[in-house]
Design an enzyme around this catalytic site. Structure first.
Site, PDB file in Angstrom:
ATOM      1  N   ARG A  45       0.827  -1.218   0.000  1.00 53.79           N
ATOM      2  CA  ARG A  45       0.000   0.000   0.000  1.00 53.79           C
ATOM      3  C   ARG A  45       0.860   1.267   0.000  1.00 53.79           C
ATOM      4  O   ARG A  45       0.367   2.364  -0.193  1.00 53.79           O
ATOM      5  CB  ARG A  45      -0.980  -0.022   1.178  1.00 53.79           C
ATOM      6  CG  ARG A  45      -1.970   1.119   1.184  1.00 53.79           C
ATOM      7  CD  ARG A  45      -3.304   0.824   1.899  1.00 53.79           C
ATOM      8  NE  ARG A  45      -3.180  -0.047   3.042  1.00 53.79           N
ATOM      9  CZ  ARG A  45      -2.703   0.318   4.247  1.00 53.79           C
ATOM     10  NH1 ARG A  45      -2.323   1.562   4.470  1.00 53.79           N
ATOM     11  NH2 ARG A  45      -2.618  -0.564   5.235  1.00 53.79           N
ATOM     12  N   TYR A  96     -16.531  18.529 -13.515  1.00 52.90           N
ATOM     13  CA  TYR A  96     -16.871  17.110 -13.525  1.00 52.90           C
ATOM     14  C   TYR A  96     -17.916  16.839 -12.434  1.00 52.90           C
ATOM     15  O   TYR A  96     -17.707  17.185 -11.270  1.00 52.90           O
ATOM     16  CB  TYR A  96     -15.616  16.272 -13.304  1.00 52.90           C
ATOM     17  CG  TYR A  96     -15.943  14.810 -13.249  1.00 52.90           C
ATOM     18  CD1 TYR A  96     -16.441  14.165 -14.376  1.00 52.90           C
ATOM     19  CD2 TYR A  96     -15.803  14.086 -12.072  1.00 52.90           C
ATOM     20  CE1 TYR A  96     -16.777  12.816 -14.321  1.00 52.90           C
ATOM     21  CE2 TYR A  96     -16.134  12.744 -12.021  1.00 52.90           C
ATOM     22  CZ  TYR A  96     -16.625  12.116 -13.152  1.00 52.90           C
ATOM     23  OH  TYR A  96     -16.966  10.796 -13.098  1.00 52.90           O
ATOM     24  N   ASP A 167      -7.890  20.628 -12.005  1.00 46.43           N
ATOM     25  CA  ASP A 167      -8.208  19.350 -12.649  1.00 46.43           C
ATOM     26  C   ASP A 167      -7.816  19.509 -14.116  1.00 46.43           C
ATOM     27  O   ASP A 167      -8.460  20.231 -14.869  1.00 46.43           O
ATOM     28  CB  ASP A 167      -9.700  19.044 -12.479  1.00 46.43           C
ATOM     29  CG  ASP A 167     -10.115  17.709 -13.095  1.00 46.43           C
ATOM     30  OD1 ASP A 167      -9.379  17.191 -13.960  1.00 46.43           O
ATOM     31  OD2 ASP A 167     -11.184  17.194 -12.718  1.00 46.43           O
ATOM     32  N   LYS A 192      -8.749   8.800 -18.513  1.00 45.89           N
ATOM     33  CA  LYS A 192      -9.128   9.429 -19.781  1.00 45.89           C
ATOM     34  C   LYS A 192      -7.935   9.430 -20.747  1.00 45.89           C
ATOM     35  O   LYS A 192      -7.500   8.378 -21.169  1.00 45.89           O
ATOM     36  CB  LYS A 192      -9.690  10.826 -19.505  1.00 45.89           C
ATOM     37  CG  LYS A 192     -10.709  10.869 -18.350  1.00 45.89           C
ATOM     38  CD  LYS A 192     -12.011  10.145 -18.634  1.00 45.89           C
ATOM     39  CE  LYS A 192     -12.890   9.928 -17.418  1.00 45.89           C
ATOM     40  NZ  LYS A 192     -13.225  11.111 -16.644  1.00 45.89           N
TER      41      LYS A 192
HETATM   42  C1  LIG Z   1     -13.657  11.409 -15.364  1.00 49.42           C
HETATM   43  C2  LIG Z   1     -13.252  12.666 -14.688  1.00 49.42           C
HETATM   44  C3  LIG Z   1     -12.967  12.695 -13.322  1.00 49.42           C
HETATM   45  C4  LIG Z   1     -13.129  11.470 -12.431  1.00 49.42           C
HETATM   46  O1  LIG Z   1     -12.152  10.510 -12.693  1.00 49.42           O
HETATM   47  P1  LIG Z   1     -12.364   8.910 -12.505  1.00 49.42           P
HETATM   48  O2  LIG Z   1     -11.084   8.363 -13.009  1.00 49.42           O
HETATM   49  O3  LIG Z   1     -13.578   8.531 -13.301  1.00 49.42           O
HETATM   50  O4  LIG Z   1     -12.572   8.674 -11.048  1.00 49.42           O
HETATM   51  C5  LIG Z   1     -12.553  13.894 -12.774  1.00 49.42           C
HETATM   52  N1  LIG Z   1     -12.444  15.018 -13.524  1.00 49.42           N
HETATM   53  C6  LIG Z   1     -12.724  15.020 -14.844  1.00 49.42           C
HETATM   54  C7  LIG Z   1     -12.596  16.291 -15.616  1.00 49.42           C
HETATM   55  C8  LIG Z   1     -13.145  13.851 -15.468  1.00 49.42           C
HETATM   56  O5  LIG Z   1     -13.442  13.877 -16.787  1.00 49.42           O
END
Ligand SMILES: *Cc1c(COP(=O)(O)O)cnc(C)c1O
Length: 370
Positions: A45, A96, A167, A192
């Protein structure tokens, strides 16, 4: 080397094992839950070589040090946990939906207070951030495609004494480096573009501040939001081709944005690469490309937009984005999507297929709506 390497080279070469005879060329996943006593790592971990390779690569690209997480949301939750109980967070009106839902939950339990702002309104954000502990920025925003002035917001956040988080999922570490624009922490849904093949859920945090990094790493340990070694390795393997994938996806997106703009059934195209887009100048100043996500509005009702999403043959009708395969969805089909996102808004994640094939399928799907 006599020159700084281009990011498209760094993404290929960073985080590899030392080049000694018979060393493997790339890192491998390590399947061990624990390690022989006497070293620094200790337990599964606390660290894994596949995480480290991914973290080093993301760190070099963003200008900080990376931390891999089990998902983008795990990364977001670890960052939010830095805010003291009763603290104040300033967050985008559009971002998001999962991050906004997390903030709503933390408001409901009394853990935090949250003020929502339009991130494109720099003065409004600067006013709201007074007395805040954390400023959360997303740019471009999901799925409204608004562009925040990251240097100005980072400066306003710091004047107010807030930690500034971006983000950076939509822009990727190749098109935008928020730490270099003044932010303290960058967060990614590596699910993504970074992993890029719609086959893994993973998150990451990057910061150049060692104290923040330790605090976030401590949360990863104690909240247990760790990625599997195979998943981290898959993301790293995907990341190696990010520059190439983006090049194609971005040029496809620019082509489709222009086509969609001309289409009689499309009332609005949101893409910062379009010269008339409200975020165009800002995006051009702080990004090295406009990315591969765009949103369109059809000017009709939800049902007509839904029909278009259900009528494509090549485009995958699914949530998520950043994969090699083009995907689309009507965001308001999700009850947690923000109500100020139009009912007829369709988000398109443009992949790496041939642009003519993508356009012909979209045209065909658009003609299905009345
Ligand atoms: C998909 C997404 C998230 C969340 O991420 P996960 O990997 O699905 O937990 C956060 N911010 C943005 C802009 C996203 O497109």
């Amino acid at each position: 080397m006599t020159r700084d390497l281009d990011p498209s080279t760094v993404v290929v070469h960073a985080g590899r094992p030392e080049r000694v005879p018979d060393a493997p060329v790339g890192e491998s996943p390590v399947f061990s839950s624990t390690y022989v006593a006497g070293g620094d790592r200790g337990y599964g971990r606390f660290g894994n070589d596949a995480w480290t390779a991914l973290e080093e690569t993301l760190g070099q690209l963003e200008g900080g040090r990376g931390l891999a997480f089990a998902s983008g949301m795990a990364a977001a939750a670890a960052i939010m946990d830095l805010v003291p109980v009763g603290g104040r967070v300033v967050a985008p009106e559009h971002a998001y939906s999962g991050v906004l839902a997390l903030l709503d939950q933390q408001t409901a339990t009394g853990r935090l207070t949250v003020e929502r702002v339009n991130v494109a309104d720099t003065e409004g954000v600067a006013r709201a951030v007074a007395g805040a502990d954390l400023l959360w920025i997303e740019s471009p925003t999901n799925p409204a495609m608004e562009v925040a002035d990251i240097p100005a917001l980072a400066a306003a956040g710091h004047t107010a004494g807030a930690t500034v988080v971006v983000d950076n999922t939509f822009a990727t570490p190749l098109l935008q480096q928020p730490l270099r624009l003044g932010a303290d922490v960058v967060m990614h849904s590596a699910t993504k573009f970074i992993a890029g093949h719609s086959d893994v859920i993973l998150g990451a945090v990057v910061t150049a501040d060692d104290e923040l990094r330790s605090a976030i790493e401590l949360r990863r340990r104690s909240l247990g939001a760790i990625p599997g070694s195979m998943d981290a390795w898959l993301a790293l393997r995907g990341l190696r081709t990010l520059a190439l994938r983006l090049e194609r996806a971005q040029s496809n997106a620019a082509f489709l944005a222009e086509r969609l703009l001309q289409h009689p059934k499309v009332s609005r195209v949101r893409y910062p690469g379009l010269p008339d887009d409200p975020g165009h100048d800002r995006a051009a100043a702080q990004m090295s490309g406009f990315g591969a996500i765009l949103s369109v509005e059809l000017g009709g009702d939800a049902a007509a937009a839904q029909k278009v999403c259900e009528s494509t043959e090549l485009w995958v009708h699914a949530t998520s984005l950043g994969g090699v395969e083009s995907m689309l969805e009507r965001r308001r089909r999700w009850p947690i999507e923000v109500p100020t996102i139009p009912e007829d808004l369709i988000r398109l994640s443009v992949g790496i297929e041939h642009p003519d094939d993508l356009w012909s399928d979209l045209e065909q799907a658009l003609s299905s709506s009345t």
